[in-house]
Design a protein around this motif. Structure first.
Motif, PDB file in Angstrom:
ATOM      1  N   LEU A 172     -52.881 -25.382 -64.944  1.00  0.00           N
ATOM      2  CA  LEU A 172     -52.848 -26.647 -64.233  1.00  0.00           C
ATOM      3  C   LEU A 172     -51.431 -27.171 -64.386  1.00  0.00           C
ATOM      4  CD1 LEU A 172     -56.151 -28.255 -65.557  1.00  0.00           C
ATOM      5  CD2 LEU A 172     -55.815 -26.898 -63.470  1.00  0.00           C
ATOM      6  N   THR A 173     -50.765 -27.447 -63.278  1.00  0.00           N
ATOM      7  CA  THR A 173     -49.377 -27.890 -63.349  1.00  0.00           C
ATOM      8  C   THR A 173     -49.215 -29.229 -62.636  1.00  0.00           C
ATOM      9  OG1 THR A 173     -48.899 -26.415 -61.476  1.00  0.00           O
ATOM     10  CG2 THR A 173     -48.297 -25.637 -63.674  1.00  0.00           C
ATOM     11  N   PHE A 174     -48.311 -30.036 -63.179  1.00  0.00           N
ATOM     12  CA  PHE A 174     -48.059 -31.388 -62.708  1.00  0.00           C
ATOM     13  C   PHE A 174     -46.574 -31.533 -62.402  1.00  0.00           C
ATOM     14  CE2 PHE A 174     -51.649 -31.196 -65.527  1.00  0.00           C
ATOM     15  CZ  PHE A 174     -52.635 -31.863 -64.821  1.00  0.00           C
ATOM     16  N   TYR A 175     -46.256 -32.343 -61.393  1.00  0.00           N
ATOM     17  CA  TYR A 175     -44.914 -32.381 -60.816  1.00  0.00           C
ATOM     18  C   TYR A 175     -44.378 -33.796 -60.689  1.00  0.00           C
ATOM     19  CZ  TYR A 175     -46.221 -27.650 -59.809  1.00  0.00           C
ATOM     20  OH  TYR A 175     -46.638 -26.350 -59.960  1.00  0.00           O
ATOM     21  N   GLU A 176     -43.080 -33.873 -60.432  1.00  0.00           N
ATOM     22  CA  GLU A 176     -42.441 -35.142 -60.112  1.00  0.00           C
ATOM     23  C   GLU A 176     -42.929 -35.614 -58.742  1.00  0.00           C
ATOM     24  OE1 GLU A 176     -40.663 -36.833 -62.140  1.00  0.00           O
ATOM     25  OE2 GLU A 176     -40.140 -35.320 -63.636  1.00  0.00           O
ATOM     26  N   GLU A 177     -42.844 -36.896 -58.505  1.00  0.00           N
ATOM     27  CA  GLU A 177     -43.258 -37.509 -57.235  1.00  0.00           C
ATOM     28  C   GLU A 177     -42.531 -36.867 -56.049  1.00  0.00           C
ATOM     29  OE1 GLU A 177     -45.252 -39.879 -54.583  1.00  0.00           O
ATOM     30  OE2 GLU A 177     -45.628 -39.824 -56.750  1.00  0.00           O
ATOM     31  N   THR A 178     -41.309 -36.395 -56.251  1.00  0.00           N
ATOM     32  CA  THR A 178     -40.528 -35.795 -55.170  1.00  0.00           C
ATOM     33  C   THR A 178     -41.142 -34.494 -54.656  1.00  0.00           C
ATOM     34  OG1 THR A 178     -39.138 -34.662 -56.784  1.00  0.00           O
ATOM     35  CG2 THR A 178     -38.368 -36.807 -55.980  1.00  0.00           C
ATOM     36  N   MET A 179     -42.125 -33.946 -55.366  1.00  0.00           N
ATOM     37  CA  MET A 179     -42.767 -32.681 -54.968  1.00  0.00           C
ATOM     38  C   MET A 179     -44.069 -32.900 -54.196  1.00  0.00           C
ATOM     39  SD  MET A 179     -40.985 -30.145 -56.092  1.00  0.00           S
ATOM     40  CE  MET A 179     -39.807 -29.655 -57.308  1.00  0.00           C
ATOM     41  N   PRO A 195     -50.301 -17.408 -64.722  1.00  0.00           N
ATOM     42  CA  PRO A 195     -49.208 -17.855 -63.851  1.00  0.00           C
ATOM     43  C   PRO A 195     -49.076 -19.376 -63.834  1.00  0.00           C
ATOM     44  CG  PRO A 195     -51.130 -17.339 -62.535  1.00  0.00           C
ATOM     45  CD  PRO A 195     -51.484 -17.002 -63.963  1.00  0.00           C
ATOM     46  N   TYR A 196     -47.843 -19.833 -63.698  1.00  0.00           N
ATOM     47  CA  TYR A 196     -47.538 -21.246 -63.486  1.00  0.00           C
ATOM     48  C   TYR A 196     -46.186 -21.307 -62.789  1.00  0.00           C
ATOM     49  CZ  TYR A 196     -44.405 -21.107 -67.554  1.00  0.00           C
ATOM     50  OH  TYR A 196     -43.386 -20.807 -68.430  1.00  0.00           O
ATOM     51  N   PHE A 197     -45.718 -22.514 -62.460  1.00  0.00           N
ATOM     52  CA  PHE A 197     -44.483 -22.651 -61.697  1.00  0.00           C
ATOM     53  C   PHE A 197     -43.402 -23.364 -62.495  1.00  0.00           C
ATOM     54  CE2 PHE A 197     -47.899 -22.425 -58.552  1.00  0.00           C
ATOM     55  CZ  PHE A 197     -47.504 -21.268 -57.895  1.00  0.00           C
ATOM     56  N   SER A 198     -42.176 -22.849 -62.412  1.00  0.00           N
ATOM     57  CA  SER A 198     -41.071 -23.438 -63.172  1.00  0.00           C
ATOM     58  C   SER A 198     -40.689 -24.824 -62.657  1.00  0.00           C
ATOM     59  CB  SER A 198     -39.858 -22.506 -63.174  1.00  0.00           C
ATOM     60  OG  SER A 198     -39.377 -22.309 -61.873  1.00  0.00           O
ATOM     61  N   GLU A 199     -41.085 -25.183 -61.436  1.00  0.00           N
ATOM     62  CA  GLU A 199     -40.774 -26.507 -60.895  1.00  0.00           C
ATOM     63  C   GLU A 199     -41.648 -27.607 -61.491  1.00  0.00           C
ATOM     64  OE1 GLU A 199     -39.074 -23.504 -58.335  1.00  0.00           O
ATOM     65  OE2 GLU A 199     -41.085 -23.716 -59.165  1.00  0.00           O
ATOM     66  N   ALA A 200     -42.704 -27.242 -62.178  1.00  0.00           N
ATOM     67  CA  ALA A 200     -43.598 -28.232 -62.793  1.00  0.00           C
ATOM     68  C   ALA A 200     -42.871 -28.976 -63.909  1.00  0.00           C
ATOM     69  CB  ALA A 200     -44.840 -27.544 -63.358  1.00  0.00           C
ATOM     70  N   ARG A 201     -43.365 -30.156 -64.225  1.00  0.00           N
ATOM     71  CA  ARG A 201     -42.853 -30.870 -65.389  1.00  0.00           C
ATOM     72  C   ARG A 201     -43.801 -30.732 -66.573  1.00  0.00           C
ATOM     73  NH1 ARG A 201     -44.570 -36.082 -66.236  1.00  0.00           N
ATOM     74  NH2 ARG A 201     -46.094 -36.841 -64.752  1.00  0.00           N
ATOM     75  N   ILE A 202     -45.085 -30.422 -66.272  1.00  0.00           N
ATOM     76  CA  ILE A 202     -46.097 -30.155 -67.292  1.00  0.00           C
ATOM     77  C   ILE A 202     -46.929 -28.971 -66.821  1.00  0.00           C
ATOM     78  CG2 ILE A 202     -48.120 -31.035 -68.543  1.00  0.00           C
ATOM     79  CD1 ILE A 202     -47.107 -33.879 -67.929  1.00  0.00           C
ATOM     80  N   ALA A 203     -47.187 -28.038 -67.715  1.00  0.00           N
ATOM     81  CA  ALA A 203     -48.059 -26.900 -67.412  1.00  0.00           C
ATOM     82  C   ALA A 203     -49.094 -26.781 -68.526  1.00  0.00           C
ATOM     83  CB  ALA A 203     -47.257 -25.613 -67.292  1.00  0.00           C
ATOM     84  N   LEU A 204     -50.362 -26.810 -68.145  1.00  0.00           N
ATOM     85  CA  LEU A 204     -51.444 -26.573 -69.090  1.00  0.00           C
ATOM     86  C   LEU A 204     -51.920 -25.143 -68.891  1.00  0.00           C
ATOM     87  CD1 LEU A 204     -53.582 -29.829 -68.612  1.00  0.00           C
ATOM     88  CD2 LEU A 204     -51.607 -29.460 -70.104  1.00  0.00           C
TER      89      LEU A 204
END
Length: 167
Positions: free
Chosen positions: A76-83, A115-124
């Motif tokens: 589960l990944t979380f991102y900045e508002e700009t994403m 798998p997860y994404f490097s653009e995330a700010r948080i990855a669970l």
């Protein structure tokens, strides 16, 4: 680009209501060497069976469901508002029809097999513990049915959060 570092679960101070319900998240899993992700805004974080867990729900027609069902782990990944535009894209286009990851410009990473994404700010990083289809006869409030006009009831997944990565 900022690097991830591991965070102890009790140090995560962000509201799960905001992270999941307002900011949205990507649910990402791998099957037979192929990765798929979808945007989700329903779920939760908590403690179950003495473990830190995430709760997510996936409808049966979602392509990502078959990836979740064939894997022991997901992220589960979380991102900045700009994403938000990219997250909207992941929620509106099916991986059956196009390579969403390539078109999004996101960079795929792995923690072990997850798998997860490097653009995330948080990855669970999550390991599945439980999965069960919602049964309408178990709904205790009749207004829940309004979310299921097509009777396409979610499957509930409960997964242990094995690692939290933050930037």
């Amino acid at each position: 680009m900022l690097e991830f570092h591991e965070l102890a679960p009790e140090k995560l101070s962000e509201s799960p209501f905001k992270l999941i319900g307002k900011d949205w998240m990507l649910v990402t899993a791998e099957k037979d060497g192929k990765v798929n992700a979808m945007t989700a805004s329903w779920g939760g974080l908590g403690v179950m069976w003495g473990k830190n867990v995430a709760f997510i729900v996936i409808r049966p027609q979602r392509y990502t469901k078959q990836f979740l069902d064939s894997s022991d782990t997901f992220s589960l990944t979380f991102y900045e508002e700009t994403m938000k535009k990219q997250l909207s894209y992941f929620g509106s286009v099916s991986g059956r029809d196009e390579n969403k990851i390539e078109k999004s410009g996101f960079t795929l990473e792995h923690d072990g097999n997850t798998p997860y994404f490097s653009e995330a700010r948080i990855a669970l990083i999550c390991k599945k513990l439980f999965a069960q289809d919602y049964q309408p006869e178990c709904f205790l409030s009749h207004d829940i049915e309004k979310w299921y006009p097509d009777k396409d009831y979610h499957m509930l997944y409960i997964a242990e959060i094995t690692k939290i990565l933050v930037k």
